[in-house]
Structures are given as structure tokens and as C-alpha cells.
Design a protein around this motif. Sequence first.
Motif, mmCIF file in Angstrom:
data_model
loop_
_atom_site.group_PDB
_atom_site.id
_atom_site.type_symbol
_atom_site.label_atom_id
_atom_site.label_comp_id
_atom_site.label_asym_id
_atom_site.label_seq_id
_atom_site.Cartn_x
_atom_site.Cartn_y
_atom_site.Cartn_z
ATOM 1 N N GLN A 141 9.387 3.820 3.391
ATOM 2 C CA GLN A 141 10.188 2.564 3.848
ATOM 3 C C GLN A 141 11.130 2.640 4.915
ATOM 4 O O GLN A 141 11.105 1.942 5.829
ATOM 5 N N ARG A 170 9.078 2.237 8.035
ATOM 6 C CA ARG A 170 8.716 0.590 8.304
ATOM 7 C C ARG A 170 10.001 0.216 8.719
ATOM 8 O O ARG A 170 9.748 -1.043 9.613
ATOM 9 N N GLU A 182 1.000 3.258 3.518
ATOM 10 C CA GLU A 182 1.718 2.040 3.833
ATOM 11 C C GLU A 182 2.395 2.028 5.158
ATOM 12 O O GLU A 182 2.391 0.711 5.699
#
Lengths: 319, 258
Positions: free
Chosen positions: B159, B162, B192
Motif C-alpha cells: 500500500q 502504491r 499489487e
Amino acid sequence: MSESHDPVPNRIHARPVPRPGRWIAAAILAVLAAMALHGLITNPNFHWDVFFTYVRDVTVIRGVGWTLVLTFGSMLIGVVLAVLLAIMRRSDNPVLRSVSWFYIWLFRGTPIYTQLVFWGLISVLYPKLSLGVPFGPEFLTFDTATVITAFWAALLGLGLNEAAYLAEIVRAGLGSVDKGQEEAARALGMKEATILRRIVIPQAMRVIVPPTGNETISMLKTTSLVLAVPFTLDLTFATNAIGNRIFMPIPLLVVSAFWYLLITSILMVGQHYLERYYGRGSGSERPSRGGPGPRRFRRQAAIKAAGTSKDDPFLEVTP
Amino acid sequence: MTGPATPMVEVREAHKMFGSLHVLRGVDLTVQPGEVCVVLGPSGSGKSTLLRCLNELEELTGGSVRLDGELLGYREDASGRLHRLHPTAIARQRSRIGMVFQRFHLFPHMTALENVMEAQVQVLKRSKSAARAKAVELLERVGLSGRMDHYPAQLSGGQQQRVAIARALAMDPEIMLFDEPTSALDPELVGEVLAVMKDLAAGGMTMVVVTHEIGFAREVADHVVFMDEGVVVEEGVPAQVLDAPQQERTKDFLSHVL
């Protein structure tokens, strides 16, 4: 019985290790404390009646006020100058770097007492202060003695000395921030001043503020040296003067010790909350995910958890 | 490779010395607009240094880097003599180049949203509301609409990376540089981040990616560069460099990572 509700069915009930040393030490200390207390109360030379007469004397309370003004005033001067000195010390400009180094060398390398005497003699050294071109015309001239009174000499003396110590604390704080932070900011196109103001200083605060609190507590007691200027309104000078006048120095020393201890205790409470806020010393608990609590607390916890500014155990520098 | 337009990045004869250590020994690299260029190589081959020279985090010792035809870091006068640019001008050039770091380097005292807003406000002088709108849009795009008010310490590595990508994209960069963006991640979080990068590549972003993810190179790259000991050993399309390498050193490297 609640035994049946215990979630640990086989809870251990063992006898603790005997620690007779603790009981013996406690007994010895209790006797010594009783002796000290007995001495304090019964020794007539403490003159407790005199203590209670003067502990709320107008001159003493005024002395407390001046001591507080000197403490916080000089810390304010110190902090502003220290940030300036620390930024100069990191600068690309070799002139600014050397000036900062020289300042810290000079003010840390001489006793505060000597510096205060020097500030007291400034009007002897330079009877006139003037603004003008060196070797050329002068535009404004002041009498040094009227501009730099004993109060200002004391305040400047304490503040300029403190700046040298605080500058090292600020420098260590700025240096504690991970270099990757600056790089990321630089890669986004931020200018050096913006990086310092928006990225580095907010993270360095948790390293800088707690030792600055310690310095404030230390400064409270350093103000007792202003008689070197001489500035004659602070707590130590006031109580000494009364003690000498009534030929009872001991109860008046206790009066000043009482006030210093009281103010230090209050400052220590502040220091405790300061350290808790900046999360020093406590474990590395992660901030709860979107958890409750005031936003600024979560922010400090987040800085701490990220580990981008290191706690430096050798950071605290006290004169 | 005959690009009709000006190349987005043009590196010529790049040399970089760290003291007596010769890290880049004459690197040439051309990246066309919209191209995804993956740089492979063993550690110490100079690939991260090359990337850091592309946005002036390191100053070249010799050679030149041009971004969309514009010389980085210097101004060339009529007689061909170089003048170092003022730091403010260099900062302006950097703001046109997005960079994503191996260790994210998010600002820990700011939430995800504030991280993405910060440089928009401070560098591009966008209004706070415009910056916020852009940040919200980008965080949604990288799949973090529910995490905007979280501090970096409250986010997983994937996360955080990102958010770092969104932070770089917020500057509307002409090119994005990725310095081993998945190397610091737990294996289950790599996907991801790569997905976001694939999405960016599909959107036509010019990218230079230093990575060890051969699968990503094969799937997404238009152009693969293999570096070793400060020089480009071999380059070309993925099928050529990865599946039919000509050089012994490339074959040797690929046999160790595949």
C-alpha cells in the motif's frame, strides 16, 4: 467461587523468590530518614519560623518572577538562534558553516560565568554603540549603558550561551532524519528551504523537543549566576540579600531551594507529557489503524513508528 | 529503433565516479515517448546509479542526459560551454520526472492523502482543493480509496508503494522512474504494485524500471537493457534479450535469476 470462570484452568500459584535484601535496605533507610527528619525539625539553626516568614516575602516572589522571565526569555533567544546556527551549519556555504562552528566553539568553550561578567562589562568595553560604515560616517549612536541594562545583559548572556548548546541539539535532530526523506522530496522538485520546513523539521522535532525541555529545567538553575553581571532581582540574589541583612543565611537558602524545587517539579511534569507525546523511550507500538485519539497524537505516533528519525542516546548535552 | 520524435530520454556517454570508484563507464540509453524500458543487471552493475542520474539525484561526472531534448542540470551557451543550472531550475526539471524508490520514502508525518497533495501545493502551487481532488482521484486509481487518511506506518508495504506511485503521478510527470520498486516488499505484496505499474504502462506512460522481476520485463517492457560493470552489455526487445541473449554475461545472469 470464580475459580470455575478462570480461562486458565491450571493457573500457577507459586511462592515468589524471597528477597530479604529489600527488607533490610528498607529498614536501614527508614531509620536514616527518621534521623534526617528529626534533625530538620528539631535543629534550631534551620529557623523554620524565619523560613515561613520569608517564603512568601514580596522580594522573594518578585525574585521568582524575574527568574522565570530570565529562564523563558533566554530559552526563547536560544531556540531562535540555535535553529539559525544549525541551519547555517548544514549549509552549502562554507562561510556560514565556519561562522556557526566558530560561534559554538566560542560560547561552549568559555564558562557561562565568564560570559556573564563580560556582558556586564560591555559598556566599559564599548561605551558607545553606533550604526554606520566601518571607518566611515556613523548614523546612529547609543550609550551602551542605557541600552544594555543589567537585565538585558543577563538575558543576552544566558540566551547566547544557551544557543550554542541548543544548536548542537537541533543539528543532531536535523541529522537524525533519514536521508531518503530529503531525496524523495528533492525528486518531487521541492526546493531545499521547502524540504527543511515541510519534511525535515517536522520529523526532527521529536528528537529536538525533549532535550530542549531538559535544557529549560537546567536554565532555571543557571539563572542563579546572573549576579555575575550583576543583575540583582533574581531569586538567588534576593534570598541571599535578605539572609545577609538579617544574619540568617540558612533559612533563606532553604527558601530559595524550596522555590527552585517547586518550579523544577512543575517543569518536570511538563517534560513528562512532552516525552510521552513525542513517544520517546516507550515501546514501538504501531498506531492503531484509523484509531481514536486526537489527530496530533496519531501523527506523532506515526512518525515514531515509521522510524525515519532516530533516537540518539548521546544527544542530550547539558552544560 | 528509429524514433521519429525527439526521444523522451537520451543518455550519451554517461560516466559517474564516486571518488575513485568508476560506477558508470560510458552508458548510452535512448527511451522513446510511451516506451517501457526495463533495466536488468547484477547488483553493483550501476543500474540504480544510472536511474538516479536521470533525475539528478546524482550528478554525472561525464556525458549528458537530455529529457525531451532539454539538457538536464546545465545550460549550453553558443560556444558549447556548459554552465551549471541554479538549484531552483534543477528542482523545476526534477518536478517533471517522477521517481519511485525501493524503500518508498513516504513522508511519515503526513497521511496518504497529504503525501500525494504536498508537492502539488508546494511545487506546482496548485490550490489545496485542486490538489486534494487530484490526490483522491489518483489514490482511487491505485486502489487505496479506503486508506486516504492513514499514515504510512498504518499501511502495508504494498500500500505504501502504491501511495508513493500516486505521489509521483500527482506531479503529471513526463516520465516515471522506478528503482527496484518491489524489492523491499513481502512476496505476496509484489503483485499489487506490479499491477499498478502495468496499468500505467497500458496508459502510455514513459517508464524506466530497474527491477529483478523478469516476468514483468517479459510481459510489459518494450525495451530491455542489460547492464554489467557500468556498461550496457546488451539491449533490445524482451524476446531477444531474455530468450535469445547473445552475450555470455547476459546468459549467465539470466541463468541465475530465472
